[in-house]
Scaffold this motif. Structure first.
Motif: not given
Length: 149
Positions: A3-30
């Motif tokens: 169940g813990v590993l399944k969270v990494f397949e959950f699309p909202p969690f993946l989007v959260l991780m992507l947005s955190l990574i983008l934020n850390q690199f200073g990328f701001y979407p259009p």
């Protein structure tokens, strides 16, 4: 562990991780990307409350009222205690204190219902808990906003 590993397949969690990574690199979407995300967010809120209403059974809620009440008392009592001490531990502005105070007192997450459906648990109880916590939390938010100094 599964169940813990399944969270990494959950699309909202993946989007959260992507947005955190983008934020850390200073990328701001259009702006257009943010507008699309806002539209999806608005549609999501509608679908969340649709699901809660769909799975809510008033008969079941009344049969399980004692369980819901006990869960609510525990949630809000612990939430209030955590909130009370948290706002006193830090030097914060009034707005920051109010947000820190309200955080543990917010409604139960919709994930409660999603998880209960996926695991074939009592989705009516989960929906009842979400509805109860939404009503109580809304009252707490309104009162806090009204009386916060």
């Amino acid at each position: 562990m599964k169940g813990v590993l399944k969270v990494f397949e959950f699309p909202p969690f993946l989007v959260l991780m992507l947005s955190l990574i983008l934020n850390q690199f200073g990328f701001y979407p259009p702006g257009i990307v943010l507008k699309v995300a806002q539209t999806i967010k608005n549609a999501n809120a509608f679908l969340v409350f649709f699901l809660v209403g769909y799975y809510l059974s008033f008969k079941s809620v009344f049969r399980k009222a004692r369980l819901i009440a006990v869960a609510g008392v525990v949630k809000y009592l612990l939430g209030f205690i955590v909130s009370f001490f948290a706002v006193r531990m830090f030097t914060l502005s009034s707005f920051e204190k109010m947000n820190l105070f309200l955080s543990p007192l917010l409604p139960s997450a919709i994930m409660t219902l999603v998880y209960s459906i996926e695991k074939d648990y009592d989705s009516e109880l989960a929906s009842g808990l979400i509805t109860f916590s939404t009503i109580v939390s809304s009252a707490i938010i309104l009162l806090t906003d009204r009386f916060w100094g």
